[in-house]
Design a protein around this motif. Structure first.
Motif, short mmCIF file in Angstrom:
data_model
loop_
_atom_site.label_atom_id
_atom_site.label_comp_id
_atom_site.label_asym_id
_atom_site.label_seq_id
_atom_site.Cartn_x
_atom_site.Cartn_y
_atom_site.Cartn_z
N ARG A 152 70.88 73.42 -88.94
CA ARG A 152 70.93 72.30 -89.88
C ARG A 152 71.19 70.98 -89.15
NH1 ARG A 152 73.16 76.33 -93.33
NH2 ARG A 152 75.24 76.01 -92.47
N PHE A 153 71.99 71.05 -88.10
CA PHE A 153 72.27 69.84 -87.33
C PHE A 153 71.01 69.32 -86.65
CE2 PHE A 153 73.41 67.94 -83.19
CZ PHE A 153 74.08 66.81 -83.65
N ILE A 154 70.23 70.20 -86.06
CA ILE A 154 68.98 69.80 -85.41
C ILE A 154 68.01 69.23 -86.44
CG2 ILE A 154 66.96 70.61 -84.14
CD1 ILE A 154 68.81 72.63 -82.75
N GLN A 155 67.95 69.86 -87.61
CA GLN A 155 67.11 69.33 -88.68
C GLN A 155 67.57 67.95 -89.11
OE1 GLN A 155 67.56 72.46 -91.58
NE2 GLN A 155 65.78 73.62 -90.83
N TYR A 156 68.89 67.75 -89.16
CA TYR A 156 69.44 66.44 -89.51
C TYR A 156 69.06 65.40 -88.45
CZ TYR A 156 72.98 62.86 -90.50
OH TYR A 156 73.62 61.68 -90.77
N GLU A 157 69.12 65.80 -87.19
CA GLU A 157 68.73 64.90 -86.09
C GLU A 157 67.26 64.49 -86.23
OE1 GLU A 157 70.69 63.29 -83.94
OE2 GLU A 157 70.88 64.59 -82.17
N ILE A 158 66.41 65.44 -86.60
CA ILE A 158 64.98 65.16 -86.74
C ILE A 158 64.74 64.21 -87.92
CG2 ILE A 158 62.73 66.16 -87.26
CD1 ILE A 158 63.66 68.67 -85.74
N VAL A 159 65.35 64.52 -89.05
CA VAL A 159 65.15 63.73 -90.26
C VAL A 159 65.65 62.30 -90.10
CG1 VAL A 159 65.86 63.49 -92.69
CG2 VAL A 159 65.12 65.70 -91.82
N THR A 160 66.79 62.13 -89.47
CA THR A 160 67.39 60.79 -89.31
C THR A 160 66.82 60.02 -88.14
OG1 THR A 160 69.22 61.70 -87.98
CG2 THR A 160 69.55 61.51 -90.37
N GLY A 161 65.99 60.66 -87.32
CA GLY A 161 65.41 59.97 -86.16
C GLY A 161 66.32 59.91 -84.97
N GLY A 162 67.41 60.68 -84.99
CA GLY A 162 68.35 60.66 -83.87
C GLY A 162 67.72 61.06 -82.55
N LEU A 163 66.83 62.05 -82.59
CA LEU A 163 66.19 62.51 -81.36
C LEU A 163 65.27 61.44 -80.77
CD1 LEU A 163 65.31 66.22 -82.24
CD2 LEU A 163 67.18 65.36 -80.82
N VAL A 164 64.68 60.61 -81.64
CA VAL A 164 63.84 59.51 -81.16
C VAL A 164 64.68 58.48 -80.42
CG1 VAL A 164 62.28 57.65 -81.85
CG2 VAL A 164 62.17 59.86 -83.01
N TRP A 165 65.85 58.17 -80.98
CA TRP A 165 66.77 57.23 -80.31
C TRP A 165 67.25 57.81 -78.99
CZ3 TRP A 165 69.73 52.80 -82.48
CH2 TRP A 165 69.07 52.23 -83.57
N ASP A 166 67.54 59.11 -78.98
CA ASP A 166 67.99 59.75 -77.74
C ASP A 166 66.89 59.72 -76.68
OD1 ASP A 166 70.28 60.30 -79.16
OD2 ASP A 166 69.78 62.39 -79.54
N LEU A 167 65.65 59.90 -77.12
CA LEU A 167 64.52 59.82 -76.19
C LEU A 167 64.41 58.42 -75.61
CD1 LEU A 167 62.02 61.11 -74.90
CD2 LEU A 167 60.72 60.44 -76.95
N GLY A 168 64.60 57.40 -76.45
CA GLY A 168 64.58 56.03 -75.96
C GLY A 168 65.67 55.78 -74.94
N ARG A 169 66.85 56.33 -75.21
CA ARG A 169 67.97 56.19 -74.27
C ARG A 169 67.66 56.88 -72.95
NH1 ARG A 169 71.29 58.53 -77.19
NH2 ARG A 169 72.14 56.70 -78.26
#
Length: 201
Positions: A152-169
């Motif tokens: 659920r946490f990974i799904q939350y990261e995907i939905v909120t765009g957190g992984l995209v921000w992490d990729l930018g970082r």
């Protein structure tokens, strides 16, 4: 204070630490995580790589604190940001050293990518139970299986765009290390040699 009291960090360390904290706080103003652009991590990683884990831990936490004071970015997220950046510095001090430049850069960039995603995950995790709410498909469920909550946490990261921000970082930090790593590491090593501090190659 513990590092200084035990002698792990000397007065020369503190002088270098103060300069790097001030410099990194100003550098962070260029990005500060906006749209995933994070300009502070590369100096934390390189500083810790040259001077060690304890130095990197303090550099990471203090850089974020001073930057927040300069920009007014003080809030409930600040302690988590400080601890996350401190852990990035702590880990960077453990990166293996190599006399082969390409191998050293590979270690540094690989760690930068890993640290960027771990930091982003930690930043998301502290607010996930509150922002996701209760009873949704993305909510944290107390007492549930670790794998279920992690999913659920990974799904939350995907939905909120957190992984995209992490990729930018990760891209920003890796690019800055690739562009400045060799020269900046050599400069920091010279400063360490003159001050009689730093890790041995």
């Amino acid at each position: 204070l513990i590092e200084f009291a035990t002698g792990d960090i000397s007065s020369k360390h503190l002088a270098l630490l103060g300069v790097l904290i001030a410099l990194n706080a100003v550098i962070r103003l260029l990005g500060a995580g906006t749209a995933g652009i994070e300009t502070a991590f590369f100096l934390i990683i390189l500083g810790a790589f040259v001077f060690g884990s304890g130095f990197g831990f303090i550099l990471g936490a203090s850089s974020i604190l001073v930057s927040a004071l300069l920009t007014g970015g003080i809030g409930p997220w600040l302690p988590f940001q400080m601890m996350g950046a401190a852990l990035v510095g702590l880990g960077a001090g453990l990166i293996p050293r190599s006399k082969r430049r390409w191998l050293q850069n590979t270690w540094l960039i690989g760690y930068s990518v890993l640290a960027s995603f771990v930091y982003g995950g930690l930043m998301t995790m502290w607010n996930w139970p509150y922002l996701a709410g209760v009873g949704t498909q993305l909510s944290y469920v107390p007492g549930d299986a670790l794998l279920s909550n992690l999913t659920r946490f990974i799904q939350y990261e995907i939905v909120t765009g957190g992984l995209v921000w992490d990729l930018g970082r990760a891209i920003t930090t890796s690019a800055l290390i690739l562009l400045t790593g060799t020269a900046l590491t050599a400069t920091l090593r010279r400063a360490a040699t003159r001050a009689g501090v730093g890790r041995e190659l």
